[in-house]
Design an enzyme around this catalytic site. Structure first.
Site, short mmCIF file in Angstrom:
data_model
loop_
_atom_site.label_atom_id
_atom_site.label_comp_id
_atom_site.label_asym_id
_atom_site.label_seq_id
_atom_site.Cartn_x
_atom_site.Cartn_y
_atom_site.Cartn_z
N HIS A 152 1.04 -1.30 0.10
CA HIS A 152 -0.10 0.06 0.04
C HIS A 152 0.83 1.63 0.00
O HIS A 152 1.09 1.64 1.32
CB HIS A 152 -0.84 0.08 1.51
N HIS A 170 -3.68 -7.10 -5.70
CA HIS A 170 -3.79 -7.69 -4.93
C HIS A 170 -4.70 -8.36 -4.01
O HIS A 170 -5.90 -7.39 -4.37
CB HIS A 170 -2.84 -7.27 -3.44
N CYS A 177 -13.71 -4.33 5.15
CA CYS A 177 -12.12 -4.64 3.96
C CYS A 177 -11.67 -5.61 4.71
O CYS A 177 -11.27 -5.21 5.89
CB CYS A 177 -12.13 -3.16 3.19
N HIS A 191 -8.11 -8.45 3.61
CA HIS A 191 -7.04 -9.07 2.60
C HIS A 191 -7.23 -10.66 3.47
O HIS A 191 -7.35 -10.80 4.26
CB HIS A 191 -5.72 -8.54 2.38
N GLU A 232 -12.63 -6.40 13.71
CA GLU A 232 -13.28 -5.07 13.58
C GLU A 232 -13.79 -4.42 14.45
O GLU A 232 -14.41 -2.93 14.64
CB GLU A 232 -13.25 -4.72 11.90
N TYR A 264 -10.94 -2.34 -8.49
CA TYR A 264 -10.68 -1.59 -8.78
C TYR A 264 -9.30 -0.92 -8.10
O TYR A 264 -9.00 -1.50 -8.28
CB TYR A 264 -11.78 -0.06 -7.24
N GLU A 273 -4.32 1.88 -3.68
CA GLU A 273 -5.33 1.14 -3.86
C GLU A 273 -6.21 0.29 -5.13
O GLU A 273 -6.01 0.89 -5.64
CB GLU A 273 -6.25 0.89 -2.88
N GLU A 330 -6.71 -3.32 -6.63
CA GLU A 330 -7.42 -4.41 -5.37
C GLU A 330 -8.19 -5.74 -6.56
O GLU A 330 -8.85 -4.23 -7.19
CB GLU A 330 -7.82 -4.24 -3.98
N TRP A 366 -13.57 2.92 -3.13
CA TRP A 366 -14.47 1.57 -3.64
C TRP A 366 -15.68 1.25 -3.07
O TRP A 366 -17.25 0.44 -3.84
CB TRP A 366 -13.62 0.26 -3.00
#
Length: 189
Positions: A19, A26, A61, A63, A81, A98, A108, A110, A155
């Protein structure tokens, strides 16, 4: 998990290294959490986050870990979170991707499948990740995002029109076929 333009896994890298101004493509995910009333849970990103700090966005959001099925990553991150107990996780936009650039040049980049999540419990935000939460009627939220009235993450601004195309009732959106996921995202799908 690093991916090529077709969504094939090509390696891994630590999150902090992917990032910046030269962010490689990714794998990630986005999720929209709904309650029984069809309200969506919005979150404001913690102000100390390196990407889009203090910005309102969709519920969560994240990963996946290498080899982790995306729907497991969704549940893991929602628990961490927001302290949520998840009752269902459904894939709705398997091919979303995006690229967005912050004012400081951070990118970003992804492939980011989108999930609808249902919960019947309260959110308990983790201050390391989330500064605030707000349950909002989906129709009002979608209208404000599409009309540009709401300042939201880039996004989320791209995802909401695609989600509204699935129908006006988010609890009735059709689930997508996991076979439509990019190959790097199909682990355990």
């Amino acid at each position: 998990m690093l991916v090529d333009g077709e969504g094939n896994a090509i390696g891994t890298a630590p999150k902090k290294s992917v990032h910046g101004p030269d962010t490689p493509l990714h794998l990630a995910f986005s999720s929209y959490v709904f309650d029984d009333e069809g309200r969506v849970l919005l979150t404001r990103r913690a102000t100390h986050k390196p990407t889009w700090p203090g910005t309102w966005t969709n519920s969560c959001c994240g990963h996946p870990l290498p080899g982790e099925p995306l729907h497991h990553a969704v549940t893991r991150r929602l628990t961490y979170e927001l302290g949520l107990t998840v009752s269902s996780v459904d894939l709705v936009l398997p091919g979303f991707s995006y690229r967005a650039v912050m004012d400081n040049g951070t990118v970003e980049n992804e492939i980011c499948p989108v999930y609808r999540v249902h919960t019947d419990g309260p959110a308990t935000p983790n201050p390391d990740e989330v500064d605030a939460v707000n349950w909002v009627p989906w129709t009002r939220f979608a209208r404000e995002v599409v009309s540009g009235e709401m300042d939201i993450s880039p996004w989320c601004a791209e995802q909401v029109p695609l989600l509204t195309a699935l129908g006006s009732d988010p609890l009735s959106w059709p689930s997508a076929d996991p076979a439509a996921l990019p190959s790097a995202a199909r682990a355990g799908a």
